[in-house]
Each structure stands twice: as structure tokens, then as C-alpha cells.
Scaffold this motif. Sequence first.
Motif, PDB file in Angstrom:
ATOM      1  N   ARG A  46      -8.172  -6.294   0.204  1.00  0.00           N
ATOM      2  CA  ARG A  46      -7.028  -5.663  -0.408  1.00  0.00           C
ATOM      3  C   ARG A  46      -6.614  -6.520  -1.613  1.00  0.00           C
ATOM      4  N   THR A  58      -2.579  -2.984  -2.935  1.00  0.00           N
ATOM      5  CA  THR A  58      -3.353  -1.746  -3.029  1.00  0.00           C
ATOM      6  C   THR A  58      -4.743  -1.916  -2.424  1.00  0.00           C
ATOM      7  N   ARG A  59      -5.344  -0.795  -2.066  1.00  0.00           N
ATOM      8  CA  ARG A  59      -6.739  -0.769  -1.639  1.00  0.00           C
ATOM      9  C   ARG A  59      -7.690  -0.668  -2.821  1.00  0.00           C
ATOM     10  N   GLU A  98       0.817  -1.211   0.000  1.00  0.00           N
ATOM     11  CA  GLU A  98       0.000   0.000   0.000  1.00  0.00           C
ATOM     12  C   GLU A  98       0.853   1.265   0.000  1.00  0.00           C
TER      13      GLU A  98
END
Length: 838
Positions: free
Chosen positions: A391, A358-359, A331
Motif C-alpha cells: 500500500r 491508497t492501493r 483507502e
Amino acid sequence: MKNVVWTGTWVAERLGVELVGDEKLSDLLGLALRRNPRRAHLLVSNVLGKHVPQSPSVVYGHGFALGRRVRELLGAEGARAAVVLGYAETATGLGHCVADGVGLAPYLHSTRRPVPGVDTAGGFEESHSHATSHLLLPENPALLAGAGPLVLVDDEFSTGNTVLNTIRDLHARYPRDRYVVVALVDMRSAADLGRLAEFATEIGARVDLVAAARGSVNLPEGVLEKGQALVAEHESTEPTKTTEPTKTTETTETTEITKTTERAEAADSRRGYPGAARVELGWPRGLPDGGRHGFTPGQRIRLDAALPAMSARVAEALPEGARRVLVLGFEELMYAPLRLARELEQVVSAEVRYSTTTRSPVLALDDPGYAIRTRLVFPAHDDPDDGPGERYAYNVAGAGFDAVVAVVDSAADTPALHAPDGLLAQLAEHTPSVLLAVVPSYVPARPSTERPSMLPEPLRGPAFSSYAPDEVGWLLQDLSDVTLEAPTEEREEAIQSGGAHYAESLPVEYQPSPQYQELFQTALGTSAARIAQAVGAVTELVLAERSPHPVLVSLARAGTPVGVLMRRWAQHRHGLDLPHYAVSIVRGRGVDANALRWLAAHHDPADVVFVDGWTGKGAITRELTEAIREFESAEGITGFDPEIAVLADPGSCVRTYGTREDFLIPSACLNSTVSGLISRTVLRSDLVGEYDFHGAKFYRELAGSDVSVDFLDAVAAHFPDVADAAVAQAKELLATDRTPTWEGWAAVERISEEYEIHDVNLVKPGVGETTRVLLRRVPWKILARAGAGTDLDHVRLLAQQRGVPVEEVDELPYTCVGLIHPKYTRGATGADGKAVTV
């Protein structure tokens, strides 16, 4: 040459989206579909290292090149004053690379992770994002308060809303004259092109834009609804956890996938995941994991020095014969994994790629004309403030990696990471080897709010000293009204006979002649730049190795001008407002214990860095080490590091120094008139009680001769000119074995015996100590290295004025040495057995 399918074709054809721009655009970008009610499409960067695994050198190179363009735009002076701000989560690493390219600029990135105990310095909204709120959590709020340019970095610049929200919020708090917006791609529509200029006029500041490529996205009417329908259609058939690519040879990347299908299938059949192998990086203590709370150039230097050893540990842990390796960041934790991957790329034969989790929820689709081919879905594992959720890691599954090195911060090293459905287990289904490297999560230290009940606050100018009140706080008591001076010969006799300690009285302040004052000014003019570079180098070392937020504690009084200069360097170069105090240390009596108690009550002892002007034979270094040991044993207060940081270390007694050359530091030429009009420190039982600081006098009456601030200003004026050289010097020192050899002590012992003095305390090596002998003591002779030049002009003048012979010596390890003969030692005799006379 085989044509490569553009990874935006699928979306462009089905949504009628048109990507228009220069020839670089299709190389930099692909297209995918967002799972987002605000925007249908996602511009997928091929060089950001977020969604598409890429060579770390390519990722770093693009960010660094943008930083170089910013540096060219701002000019050297503007670049030195610049602060870089990156956007979470996508551009945290890009912004850091830009900061490196600007010229080691201080860096901060926004964050979506609240940190308990850290105050918010600002915030803003990103309207099109799936997670809109950004926080600014600098450890030092002054990072954003400077007047220099603010450089804002994002991966794409589309509507400009995010940047305008940021500048509007920050400009209201910390107004400045100039902003620079940096993006990999400028994708503004025709309607948005004028907004930046209008906004700049509105706030009365200049706003520039730097981008690697320019273009626009033409969106047909109804594209949002059509995109949502496409996402819904294809998600209904998408596997719950992953989407695997089919066997295809459309691109080089998928050709490699075909070659490794058997390995992927074998890995996919493995259940009962045993856990990833940990790699202990040896991350430097106290070094931030990224720019969430700010990252200084000194910390960058420290990271640079540590990377080779860390990457070597990762390389050693890789499976034998690995051909493709992915370093997977986490992230907002993008820069540290990127730098680690870039270093690894240089030392292993395997092909190294880099990307991060990543979100961002994006549809994965197995088509060579679509940018997101596969996705891994796993539970959030960093206890996010917005609660548990999904996620993602894109284009990792089935990509033929023989090993994946997952790099997370310690806040994310939770049971959820290691769970059967967690990230590590999901990776293990697609690669034979999963390694885990954990970077300590950096949380700014909170100074103690306790106050000692019996100790006063520091003395400050102009009431005590001619320094500005913010330059230094003196942990001393004011003895200005007490008569403490005695004639030099009288003091010498009392000291050498054992009847008094040197700290119980003061020498009569030397009043320099006009000739000597002229010599001081000449020496300052010729050496100011040299001193400035040494100040910069030692300050960078302190920031890199000792603490990102040091508390400078100079040893009064020779160390105090150096402490002020180091504080000014930290302000000039890094925007840091470092605390600086001056304390007393007395040979044979130790450091002021009450001053240490005060420091421990107000600051973390681990952040305290003791500062002095120079080393001679290392007596004060040894004195401080022993005093700290005794203090910790008696008080139970631990954490103080006794190693002194000095401008010059000709005696090779310390590890933290600006130079080891023995050269003239003009502040050694004078006494109080170059040290804020403060005397030497005094320790006498009838004047200093149990709860008193050591004492000193403020010679207000000498204000007409005071050059303290002149000295500081003359040196600091050279900071801009020597900045690059000082940083390079610090970087070189970080890579050098700086273990003290104590050769100065050995030389002093040899000289003491050779000249039949038999007391190392009466041998004063180095330009600074020799000057002190001539100003304060009764010298016997001066040893000068044969061929020594202008660094000794003031020494020769003082020696002439006092009738002291100067003897030239070959192979002297110092430029000069001052000798005090034991004339007053009981029973002292010379080689012939007769009483010694001067």
C-alpha cells in the motif's frame, strides 16, 4: 508573480501526452505514470485529497459545490428523493461531500472489502483499474430500490465504462427514470462523447452529467508501451521504501520542504520506532465510519454534532508549536478523516492538510513537473481479501509535516499497522510526531433468527386496525368479541375506590358530534405542518443519536400514529423501511413483558426506540424505566433503552422530542377513530394469560367515522415543505442541552396541593392529557393558561358539552391542565372539612 510549474509537464513531454481543456483543468490535474498494464498515465487530482495533500476545506468545498449543482439540476423535490453512490476507493469521500451538497441525501459507496454476513446488493467492474471488482453492501437494500434519482460520483469520467457497467447492473435490479453522473473532471474523448446519450436511450432513462471541468487527454500511438518502459527505467533506480525530494525552490510546497530538511533528516535517523500516540476520538456509538453500508442524513447530523469534541481531542494531542499537520485517511475511509481535518483546520493555527493512503501503484519521481514526488510503501494492514500486498502514501515523505494524524478504522488497526515496516513506523521516519486515531469499523447488525415458541406474530391491518399492514404490527391480542366497556362514571368510581384498575375495562367510545368533527378537521388543517416538522425533527434525532436502523415501538395507542408518521418520514427522507410495532404499557403494571420477549427474539434490543405522542408529568416515562429495569433483572435480556421519543415534551421529561411546546396534536382529540380503530389496551387476569400479549379491541363498526389514515396523510403531505426546517431543528436540538428538568412533575405536584387534590395521578397536564380527561374520565375543572388561543377550541367545546368549568390561570406552565377531583376517594374532604362534591 512567480510561475508555478504544471505537475503534468514531465509526463506530457516524455510520452507526448496532451491535456486539452478549459482553464481550470491544469489547476485541478497533474500527471503521473501508473504501474498498471491497462493504462500508462494517471490523472492526479489536486483537490481530491487522495494523492496530493490539500487543504480539507478545498477538498470538501469542491465536492459540496458539485452537490449543489446536482441539487439545482434536480430541483428541490428531485433532490429530496435522490440517493448518492460513490466509487471505491478514490471517490468515497468525494461522493459523500456531493451527498451533503445535494441536501443531506442518503449515501452509499462501493467497496472492495467483503464483509462477512452482509449480503451483496450489486456489483460491477472498473476495467482500467488495478483492482477491478466493486461490491455494493447496503445495510438496507431499500436504499437502492427507490424511484428517485440515483447520483453516481467518481473523480474522473473518461471512457464512461465504469458508469455504464454500474447503471446497467443496477437498472436491471432497481429501474428508475433518472441518473446523474458527477465527476471532478469530464475527460471523455470525442469518440466517447455520444455513448452516454445512446445508453440512456437504450435503457429508457434520463442520464445527466455534472463536472467541475471538462477536457480530454490526447494519447499518441504506442503510449502504453512507452509508459511501461519509462516506469521500468525509473523504478530500477527508485529506493525500496521511499523517494525523497531534493532541495528545490521551484514551488511553494518544495520551498517548505527545504525549510524542514533538517527535521526530516533527524526523523529519518530514528530507528526502534516506539509506536504512535493514540488519540481517543470518542466516536459516537453505532455511527457508521463511512458509506460502505450506507450513511443517512440523520447520521450526518449526528457526526456534525460530534465533530467539535473529536477535533478538540486531536488538537490537544498535537505537539506544541506544530506548523504543518497532515490528517492521513485510509483507502476507502476518506470522509470521516476529511471532516475531522476540516474541523481541525478551524481550531488550530497550524496549516492543516489532508490526504489518504491508497492501493494504487504509481511511480514516484522527484521533479516539480511531476505530480507524485514521493511515496511511502508499506504492507497492507487490514487483512485484505486479496491477500497481503503493498500500500502507498504519496507526497507525504519530506513534505515538512510536524505531525501526521493517521486515521484508520478498527479493522485496519492490526499488528501490520504497528510493525517495524508498517505505515506508522514509516511515517515516523518523516515527521517528529505520529498520532493514531481509530474509528470503529461499522458492521450492520444481524437480527436474531430465533422465534419464541409460544408467542404469536403481530396483528396487522386490515384484519386488526385500519392501518396498512406494513405501517404497524400490533403486539396485542384481539379482544374484539369481549364486552369490556362500562359507563364513564361507573368506571371512575371503581378506579378511585380501589375496586378496579383502569386497564381492566374500557370507557364507552366517545362519538364526536358533527360540531366536534368539524373542529377536529379545522385543527388538523391549521396544525398539520407544525406536526410534520416535529415528526421530522424527532425522527432525525432518533437516527442521529439512537440507532441508524431503529426499530420503532410505539406505546399503544396514543403513540401509534406518531410511530407511523416517523416511519413514513424515514421512508420519505432516507429511503428506510423501519420496523414499527405497537405495545401495551399500563400505569402501575408496566410494559407488556411478552412483547419485550418477542422484540428481543426478533431484533437487537439496542435498536428499539419507544415512541409516544407527548409527555405530561412523565408518569409513563418513569413507568417504562422501572419496567425495563425489572424485565432485564428477571429475564437476563439487556439492551433496551427506556427513554421515550415523543412528538411533544411540554413536561421536560425526555431528551428525544420534536418540540417542547404544549400545542394541539389533533390525534389527541379523538379516540379509536384516529388510532386505527383500536381501543385502549386491556390487562385483566381472566383474559390475558402467561404467554399472551395484552389485549385490545378493533372497533370495525366505527369505520364510517374513521379518520386515522386521513390524519396520517394530512401530516405526511407536508413532509416535503418542512424537510429543511425539520433537519435544521434537529441539528439545533443536537447542539442543545436537552437534559430533562421534570418541571412538569413539579408543576403537577404544586397544582395537586394548591387545589387540595393530593394525588398527582388526578392532575392531567397538557393539551393531550386534558383532552383525554374530557373524553374518558369524570373531570372536575379545566385550568387554561390565560390568553391560550385556538389550541384550546376543542377543549372548550368538550368542556361545554360535559358541563365542566374552564378556569383561566396566569403563568400556567402548560397550555391547559385537566383536574379529576377525588370525589370517590374514601374519606375525601375539602378545605372546610366537608365531603367533597362535584
